[in-house]
Design a protein around this motif. Sequence first.
Motif, PDB file in Angstrom:
ATOM      1  N   GLU A  69     -62.411   7.189  27.407  1.00 31.99           N
ATOM      2  CA  GLU A  69     -61.941   5.906  26.864  1.00 31.99           C
ATOM      3  C   GLU A  69     -60.431   5.931  26.686  1.00 31.99           C
ATOM      4  N   GLN A  70     -59.912   7.055  26.189  1.00 30.18           N
ATOM      5  CA  GLN A  70     -58.480   7.154  25.924  1.00 30.18           C
ATOM      6  C   GLN A  70     -57.659   7.185  27.205  1.00 30.18           C
ATOM      7  N   TYR A  71     -58.084   7.958  28.204  1.00 28.86           N
ATOM      8  CA  TYR A  71     -57.270   7.997  29.428  1.00 28.86           C
ATOM      9  C   TYR A  71     -57.363   6.684  30.180  1.00 28.86           C
ATOM     10  N   THR A  72     -58.478   5.975  30.071  1.00 34.16           N
ATOM     11  CA  THR A  72     -58.597   4.661  30.716  1.00 34.16           C
ATOM     12  C   THR A  72     -57.642   3.665  30.068  1.00 34.16           C
ATOM     13  N   GLU A  73     -57.555   3.689  28.747  1.00 36.40           N
ATOM     14  CA  GLU A  73     -56.628   2.800  28.037  1.00 36.40           C
ATOM     15  C   GLU A  73     -55.184   3.126  28.428  1.00 36.40           C
ATOM     16  N   LEU A  74     -54.852   4.403  28.484  1.00 35.82           N
ATOM     17  CA  LEU A  74     -53.494   4.815  28.862  1.00 35.82           C
ATOM     18  C   LEU A  74     -53.170   4.386  30.290  1.00 35.82           C
ATOM     19  N   TRP A  75     -54.127   4.565  31.195  1.00 29.88           N
ATOM     20  CA  TRP A  75     -53.923   4.174  32.596  1.00 29.88           C
ATOM     21  C   TRP A  75     -53.608   2.680  32.682  1.00 29.88           C
ATOM     22  N   ASN A  76     -54.358   1.879  31.955  1.00 32.31           N
ATOM     23  CA  ASN A  76     -54.140   0.428  31.992  1.00 32.31           C
ATOM     24  C   ASN A  76     -52.803   0.041  31.360  1.00 32.31           C
ATOM     25  N   ALA A  77     -52.348   0.801  30.388  1.00 35.14           N
ATOM     26  CA  ALA A  77     -51.072   0.504  29.723  1.00 35.14           C
ATOM     27  C   ALA A  77     -49.881   0.767  30.638  1.00 35.14           C
ATOM     28  N   LEU A  78     -50.030   1.668  31.579  1.00 39.37           N
ATOM     29  CA  LEU A  78     -48.919   2.015  32.462  1.00 39.37           C
ATOM     30  C   LEU A  78     -48.363   0.791  33.172  1.00 39.37           C
ATOM     31  N   ASP A  79     -49.226  -0.061  33.686  1.00 43.77           N
ATOM     32  CA  ASP A  79     -48.771  -1.259  34.398  1.00 43.77           C
ATOM     33  C   ASP A  79     -47.980  -2.194  33.500  1.00 43.77           C
ATOM     34  N   ALA A  80     -48.463  -2.390  32.286  1.00 40.68           N
ATOM     35  CA  ALA A  80     -47.764  -3.311  31.378  1.00 40.68           C
ATOM     36  C   ALA A  80     -46.345  -2.825  31.099  1.00 40.68           C
ATOM     37  N   VAL A  81     -46.188  -1.531  30.884  1.00 41.56           N
ATOM     38  CA  VAL A  81     -44.863  -0.989  30.582  1.00 41.56           C
ATOM     39  C   VAL A  81     -43.978  -1.042  31.830  1.00 41.56           C
ATOM     40  N   ALA A  82     -44.518  -0.605  32.964  1.00 39.21           N
ATOM     41  CA  ALA A  82     -43.725  -0.612  34.207  1.00 39.21           C
ATOM     42  C   ALA A  82     -43.330  -2.033  34.603  1.00 39.21           C
ATOM     43  N   GLU A  83     -44.232  -2.975  34.449  1.00 41.95           N
ATOM     44  CA  GLU A  83     -43.924  -4.360  34.824  1.00 41.95           C
ATOM     45  C   GLU A  83     -42.905  -4.983  33.879  1.00 41.95           C
ATOM     46  N   ARG A  84     -42.873  -4.546  32.623  1.00 47.55           N
ATOM     47  CA  ARG A  84     -41.833  -5.041  31.715  1.00 47.55           C
ATOM     48  C   ARG A  84     -40.466  -4.515  32.149  1.00 47.55           C
ATOM     49  N   ILE A  85     -40.410  -3.264  32.565  1.00 45.74           N
ATOM     50  CA  ILE A  85     -39.155  -2.713  33.084  1.00 45.74           C
ATOM     51  C   ILE A  85     -38.698  -3.538  34.287  1.00 45.74           C
ATOM     52  N   ARG A  86     -39.620  -3.838  35.179  1.00 46.46           N
ATOM     53  CA  ARG A  86     -39.289  -4.637  36.369  1.00 46.46           C
ATOM     54  C   ARG A  86     -38.828  -6.042  35.977  1.00 46.46           C
ATOM     55  N   SER A  87     -39.460  -6.621  34.968  1.00 53.25           N
ATOM     56  CA  SER A  87     -39.067  -7.959  34.507  1.00 53.25           C
ATOM     57  C   SER A  87     -37.640  -7.980  33.981  1.00 53.25           C
ATOM     58  N   LEU A  88     -37.193  -6.852  33.490  1.00 54.24           N
ATOM     59  CA  LEU A  88     -35.823  -6.736  32.977  1.00 54.24           C
ATOM     60  C   LEU A  88     -34.815  -6.470  34.102  1.00 54.24           C
ATOM     61  N   GLY A  89     -35.323  -6.280  35.322  1.00 50.75           N
ATOM     62  CA  GLY A  89     -34.454  -6.125  36.475  1.00 50.75           C
ATOM     63  C   GLY A  89     -34.173  -4.701  36.904  1.00 50.75           C
ATOM     64  N   TYR A  90     -34.967  -3.761  36.459  1.00 52.33           N
ATOM     65  CA  TYR A  90     -34.752  -2.358  36.787  1.00 52.33           C
ATOM     66  C   TYR A  90     -35.986  -1.756  37.440  1.00 52.33           C
ATOM     67  N   PRO A  91     -35.790  -0.736  38.281  1.00 55.18           N
ATOM     68  CA  PRO A  91     -36.948  -0.060  38.871  1.00 55.18           C
ATOM     69  C   PRO A  91     -37.635   0.816  37.832  1.00 55.18           C
ATOM     70  N   ALA A  92     -38.944   0.818  37.872  1.00 57.77           N
ATOM     71  CA  ALA A  92     -39.717   1.675  36.972  1.00 57.77           C
ATOM     72  C   ALA A  92     -39.779   3.079  37.566  1.00 57.77           C
ATOM     73  N   PRO A  93     -39.594   4.110  36.732  1.00 58.56           N
ATOM     74  CA  PRO A  93     -39.755   5.462  37.253  1.00 58.56           C
ATOM     75  C   PRO A  93     -41.195   5.653  37.718  1.00 58.56           C
ATOM     76  N   GLY A  94     -41.383   6.453  38.750  1.00 53.87           N
ATOM     77  CA  GLY A  94     -42.734   6.617  39.255  1.00 53.87           C
ATOM     78  C   GLY A  94     -42.992   7.930  39.961  1.00 53.87           C
ATOM     79  N   THR A  95     -42.145   8.928  39.730  1.00 59.96           N
ATOM     80  CA  THR A  95     -42.379  10.232  40.341  1.00 59.96           C
ATOM     81  C   THR A  95     -42.563  11.276  39.247  1.00 59.96           C
ATOM     82  N   TYR A  96     -43.202  12.364  39.618  1.00 61.29           N
ATOM     83  CA  TYR A  96     -43.399  13.446  38.653  1.00 61.29           C
ATOM     84  C   TYR A  96     -42.060  13.976  38.154  1.00 61.29           C
ATOM     85  N   SER A  97     -41.075  14.088  39.044  1.00 56.17           N
ATOM     86  CA  SER A  97     -39.783  14.615  38.608  1.00 56.17           C
ATOM     87  C   SER A  97     -39.101  13.665  37.625  1.00 56.17           C
TER      88      SER A  97
END
Length: 170
Positions: A69-97
């Motif tokens: 349940e917890q990892y599913t919630e976290l997985w779904n939250a990733l998009d909301a955070v990344a898309e907010r970064i994109r809405s602000l005009g910046y690329p979302a980080p997306g690599t392990y490094s």
Amino acid sequence: MAKESSKKNGSKGSAVAIDIGISGKDREKIADGLAKVLADTYSLYLKTHNFHWNVEGPMFNTLHLMFMEQYTELWNALDAVAERIRSLGYPAPGTYSQFARLTSIEETEGVPEAMDMVRLLVAGHEAVARTARATFPAAEKGGDESTADLLTQRLQVHEKTAWMLRSLLK
């Protein structure tokens, strides 16, 4: 943070300016904070999923399901955070490094005992809460209610999850 992204106008090839009522400088600071929230969220997602796969012991079923349940919630939250970064005009980080550079959550080597997994996840949820809370001043300074709302929602999830996990340790 990487350069501000620009959307090209198809016919003229010129950048379309972002005019959402938040200055470019404030958007950059907010996006930088959200990048750390994203990295912490991804790191905690990975740790939680790993523990779901590897938990053993008398509480196996309870923890296996709770971690799912917890990892599913976290997985779904990733998009909301990344898309907010994109809405602000910046690329979302997306690599392990990138995540490794930005996260405040340490990796866990090996397979801890079940209750140690719970302790590590408490610490992880508290770390994400601290990172989210540290991003509030930039959102407030910029008048970014959308980010403040997102951060509030994330804080509620992480604080509640940490409390529920701590309850298992009594």
